[in-house]
Design a protein around this motif. Structure first.
Motif, PDB file in Angstrom:
ATOM      1  N   THR B 280       1.389  -1.366  -0.184  1.00 32.45           N
ATOM      2  CA  THR B 280       0.074  -0.266  -0.121  1.00 32.45           C
ATOM      3  C   THR B 280       0.897   1.107   0.118  1.00 32.45           C
ATOM      4  OG1 THR B 280      -0.390  -0.286   2.460  1.00 32.45           O
ATOM      5  CG2 THR B 280      -1.707  -0.822   1.209  1.00 32.45           C
ATOM      6  N   ALA B 281      -0.124   2.611  -0.222  1.00 38.51           N
ATOM      7  CA  ALA B 281       1.330   3.928  -0.482  1.00 38.51           C
ATOM      8  C   ALA B 281      -0.054   4.791  -0.431  1.00 38.51           C
ATOM      9  CB  ALA B 281       1.766   3.658  -1.432  1.00 38.51           C
ATOM     10  N   PRO B 282       0.255   5.997   0.355  1.00 38.99           N
ATOM     11  CA  PRO B 282      -0.367   7.136  -0.266  1.00 38.99           C
ATOM     12  C   PRO B 282      -0.471   7.635  -1.396  1.00 38.99           C
ATOM     13  CG  PRO B 282       0.904   7.494   1.703  1.00 38.99           C
ATOM     14  CD  PRO B 282       1.552   5.953   1.098  1.00 38.99           C
ATOM     15  N   PHE B 283      -1.867   7.999  -1.550  1.00 37.07           N
ATOM     16  CA  PHE B 283      -1.590   8.711  -3.200  1.00 37.07           C
ATOM     17  C   PHE B 283      -1.046   9.504  -3.532  1.00 37.07           C
ATOM     18  CE2 PHE B 283      -6.838   7.494  -2.291  1.00 37.07           C
ATOM     19  CZ  PHE B 283      -6.580   6.573  -3.695  1.00 37.07           C
ATOM     20  N   PRO B 284      -0.663   9.957  -4.358  1.00 42.54           N
ATOM     21  CA  PRO B 284      -0.069  10.861  -5.336  1.00 42.54           C
ATOM     22  C   PRO B 284      -0.191  12.284  -5.087  1.00 42.54           C
ATOM     23  CG  PRO B 284      -1.030   9.568  -7.092  1.00 42.54           C
ATOM     24  CD  PRO B 284      -1.289   9.015  -5.618  1.00 42.54           C
ATOM     25  N   ILE B 351       1.872  -2.052   5.290  1.00 47.26           N
ATOM     26  CA  ILE B 351       0.705  -2.344   5.266  1.00 47.26           C
ATOM     27  C   ILE B 351       0.027  -1.209   5.500  1.00 47.26           C
ATOM     28  CG2 ILE B 351      -1.009  -3.621   4.455  1.00 47.26           C
ATOM     29  CD1 ILE B 351       0.949  -4.615   2.794  1.00 47.26           C
ATOM     30  N   THR B 352      -0.002  -1.403   7.383  1.00 50.10           N
ATOM     31  CA  THR B 352      -1.105  -0.846   8.079  1.00 50.10           C
ATOM     32  C   THR B 352      -0.646   0.956   7.776  1.00 50.10           C
ATOM     33  OG1 THR B 352      -0.655  -1.616   9.468  1.00 50.10           O
ATOM     34  CG2 THR B 352      -2.639  -2.062   9.273  1.00 50.10           C
ATOM     35  N   ASP B 353       1.302   0.472   7.768  1.00 43.83           N
ATOM     36  CA  ASP B 353       2.058   2.197   8.273  1.00 43.83           C
ATOM     37  C   ASP B 353       1.550   3.107   7.096  1.00 43.83           C
ATOM     38  OD1 ASP B 353       3.508   3.887   9.363  1.00 43.83           O
ATOM     39  OD2 ASP B 353       4.959   3.132   8.089  1.00 43.83           O
ATOM     40  N   ALA B 354       1.217   2.798   6.492  1.00 45.04           N
ATOM     41  CA  ALA B 354       0.962   3.617   4.819  1.00 45.04           C
ATOM     42  C   ALA B 354      -1.034   4.344   5.441  1.00 45.04           C
ATOM     43  CB  ALA B 354       0.597   2.881   3.852  1.00 45.04           C
ATOM     44  N   PHE B 355      -1.519   3.212   5.792  1.00 48.29           N
ATOM     45  CA  PHE B 355      -2.748   4.144   5.955  1.00 48.29           C
ATOM     46  C   PHE B 355      -2.618   5.465   7.342  1.00 48.29           C
ATOM     47  CE2 PHE B 355      -4.813   0.076   3.922  1.00 48.29           C
ATOM     48  CZ  PHE B 355      -6.020   0.725   3.259  1.00 48.29           C
ATOM     49  N   ALA B 356      -1.785   4.871   7.925  1.00 46.89           N
ATOM     50  CA  ALA B 356      -1.618   5.769   9.159  1.00 46.89           C
ATOM     51  C   ALA B 356      -0.996   7.348   8.919  1.00 46.89           C
ATOM     52  CB  ALA B 356      -0.466   5.492  10.163  1.00 46.89           C
TER      53      ALA B 356
END
Lengths: 298, 420
Positions: B280-284, B351-356
């Motif tokens: 997972t990755a944050p949005f650009p 995976i969840t760190d990207a959500f944070a």
């Protein structure tokens, strides 16, 4: 019969029908009238919370609908269903009825049940099956077309093919009911006339055109009226299969009304849609009756 | 023929039967009724069994399907049959607050939002009052195929739009067929995220008029269309992609924007040999990491609750850190309080760190009851624009026109209240 006697009889008649009339008044006439009144207000979520937020806006709901392209799109989609769907369904059900009614047919009961089955099967279940049949890459329909060398069609994903695909499903789902009505009418057609025509040398088409059709003309009219009303009120099929998409190409008037009323809580506007729909069905039915009178069906 | 008295009586007897109204029956008069949706509703009984509620009223959980929950809440409000406590999608709060269906959070309980993600808490503030308490949080970000990006020479999707798009082109070229990203054209969330990333406000500050005709929104809309026009995303609705997991596994697309509910699906539905190939990755965004919408569910107490104090007590118990952690274990949903993230080891998992990281970069959407309808119309116009039926000028003007029409009543009410 004396006047007093007639009076007593009338009273008795009213007394007997009072419960039914009360029910119709309470559960049909009153709500219909209330929704007519509702269509002149802007009843919405704010009015739901506090009636001070309710405004009487006269015909503004109707004006807004007429100025709303989505409404016209829904209207156009519905008209499309009526114009193409009604002849298709009537022809399909009459054809099926004629086949099932043929003298040479064995296992008539089995055929009748098989053709009637789609009508009584749960809509959601059949819609799911049709979704599979129509699937772009794994669907049986595209597989068959592929056998003929035709490229796969994105039936439910393309705005121009979604309506025909749903119409196909609706026709398949609903022709069985009309077929049963036709079958009942066909069985009342006198075989003697048919035989006389045959002796006089009339072919199959001539016999159908001049013997069968005049005999079942009132039934054709009845089925046509029922089908028109049904097509105007299409809702569940697009709701289950496409949710009105793609690009809102399968939003029917009733679907539009459902969204206005129960998704967005613009009950005033939803009631206005209901009344426009009512007037449409009434108009089409009156035209059908006029045409039927002209050609002597009734 | 004349009627005897008995016949008259019989005829008349039917009328009152039909006039008799239906009462509102409820069983155990003291129990707290709670409505919940989805996985939370399924696991609530387990969760409640673990709470120390001796001497407290029993809790009756009524599960609702997500797809019908919104309509059901409004219908129940109209029919006066709302429960005591409810799980509410946080985008519905403004609507429920506007009609007076929910109670503001008591002052003693507002400290529960300390240490939570500010963007999510903000969605629960309607007109500067806290109207609900976040129960779990979610936001969308991108799920991507690490292996397909590696083949194209990338460790992760770049953070700037132009570089991100260039990477997608490379990914698409290294594959035999298919696309690079799945953005169902009937879902408004994707364009909304891009608009927030570009800094668009979507409505004016009062929430009385559309603000789609702004440079920021135009930039987002052009970018959105270019993804379809350049063949990076299929022009398809969600209904046409029959099985997202199969397609993601086949590499039909390499990026799937979605929320935390997808983590579990990825683990159970992707084949075993692909389990190390997704991340997972944050949005650009236009010039750096993008923004997303703060989603999730809140717990509210409805205004007609039998015993608001008991209802709030239950809400407080459900939001205790230990209970948040248990809910995370039971459903995989993300807790609202940061300290729970640390104790549940969510920050150690990439995976969840990207959500944070994405939850730190969220912007609340306009808080007007009409918003969902406005954003639905926005998507209708956006779809026509993507399909080449309108120009960008026509599209943004059309969006504004539709938004203004939907907000007319709101403008009238605001001006009336000012005059009063």
């Amino acid at each position: 019969m004396t006047a007093a006697h007639v009076g007593a009889e009338a009273r008795a008649g009213w007394a007997m029908t009072a419960p039914a009339l009360t029910a119709i008044g309470l559960f049909f006439a009153l709500p219909a009238l209330a929704s007519l009144v509702l269509s002149f207000t802007d009843f919405d979520i704010y009015a739901l919370a506090n009636l001070n937020n309710l405004r009487f806006i006269g015909l503004e709901n109707y004006e807004r609908l007429i100025g709303n392209p989505l409404f016209w799109q829904a209207m156009g989609n519905t008209m499309w269903f009526v114009v193409f769907g009604v002849p298709l369904v009537v022809a399909a059900s009459l054809g099926a009825a004629l086949l099932v009614n043929a003298r040479t047919l064995k296992w008539r009961g089995v055929w009748r049940v098989a053709l009637f089955a789609p009508f009584v099967t749960t809509l959601v279940a059949t819609a799911v099956v049709w979704n599979y049949l129509l699937h772009t890459r794994y669907g049986l329909i595209n597989y068959a077309l592929g056998g003929l060398g035709i490229a796969p069609v994105d039936w439910l994903g393309n705005p121009s093919t979604a309506l025909p695909a749903i119409l196909l499903f609706v026709a398949w789902k609903s022709f069985g009911y009309n077929m049963i009505i036709f079958l009942a009418a066909l069985q009342a057609v006198s075989r003697d006339l048919e035989d006389a025509a045959r002796v006089d040398g009339a072919g199959a088409w001539m016999r159908f055109r001049h013997v069968t059709l005049p005999a079942i003309a009132p039934t054709v009219l009845l089925v046509a009226i029922l089908t028109v009303a049904g097509m105007f009120q299409l809702f569940a099929e697009p709701y289950v299969m496409t949710q009105g998409g793609p690009a809102r190409s399968t939003v029917t008037v009733l679907y539009f009304m459902f969204e206005e009323g129960f998704k967005w809580w613009n009950l005033g506007s939803g009631a206005a849609v209901a009344f426009i729909l009512f007037l449409c069905i009434l108009a089409v039915t009156l035209v059908q009756l006029k045409v039927a009178k002209k050609v002597g069906a009734i | 023929m004349s009627l005897s008295r008995r016949e008259w009586m019989t005829a008349a007897a039917g009328v009152p039967l039909m006039l008799s109204a239906c009462g509102r029956g409820r069983g155990d008069g003291n129990a707290i009724d709670m409505w919940a949706m989805g996985a939370e509703a399924e696991k609530l009984p387990d969760l409640l069994a673990g709470l120390a509620r001796t001497g407290q009223p029993a809790v009756r959980v009524q599960p609702l399907p997500w797809s019908a929950a919104h309509e059901k809440l409004l219908t129940s409000f109209a029919g006066n049959s709302l429960p005591d406590v409810g799980q509410i999608g946080n985008s519905w709060l403004s609507e429920l607050a506007a009609i007076g269906a929910i109670l503001p959070v008591p002052a003693a309980m507002t400290s529960l939002v300390d240490g939570q993600f500010e963007g999510v808490v903000d969605t629960n503030r309607i007109g500067n009052r806290l109207m609900g308490l976040p129960w779990y949080v979610d936001t969308r970000l991108q799920f991507y195929r690490k292996d397909l990006f590696a083949d194209a020479g990338y460790n992760a999707p770049p953070e700037r739009w132009d570089a991100w798009k260039a990477a997608l082109h490379k990914v698409k070229r290294t594959k035999r067929d298919g696309y690079a990203v799945l953005i169902p054209i009937n879902e408004y969330e994707h364009l909304t995220t891009m608009a927030l990333s570009a800094g668009a406000t979507l409505l004016n500050s009062e929430g009385t008029r559309g603000a789609f005709n702004s440079p920021a929104f135009r930039e987002a809309l052009s970018f959105y269309k270019s993804l379809y026009a350049e063949g990076l995303a299929p022009i398809a609705g969600a209904a046409q992609i029959s099985n997202v997991w199969n397609e993601f596994a086949r590499g039909y697309f390499a990026i799937y924007p979605s929320g935390p509910w997808t983590i579990g699906d990825m683990k159970t539905r992707l084949p075993a040999d692909l389990q190390d190939s997704w991340a997972t990755a944050p949005f650009p965004g236009p010039d750096g990491p993008g923004r997303s919408t703060p989603g999730g569910s809140s717990l509210v107490v409805f205004s007609r609750a039998k015993d608001p104090a008991a209802a709030w007590l239950l809400v407080g118990q459900l939001l205790a850190p230990a209970t948040q952690a248990r809910l995370q274990v039971l459903t995989g949903s993300l807790p609202p309080t940061r300290s729970v993230w640390a104790s549940a080891k969510l920050l150690d998992d990439p995976i969840t760190d990207a959500f944070a990281r994405q939850l730190d970069r969220t912007t609340a959407l306009p808080k007007v009851p009409e918003w969902e309808r406005i954003v639905t119309e926005m998507q209708t116009v956006a779809e026509l624009f993507v399909r080449g039926r309108t120009s960008i000028d026509e599209a943004v003007r059309d969006m504004d026109r539709r938004a203004d029409r939907l907000l007319e009543k709101r403008r009238w009410m605001i001006s009336r209240d000012r005059a009063a």
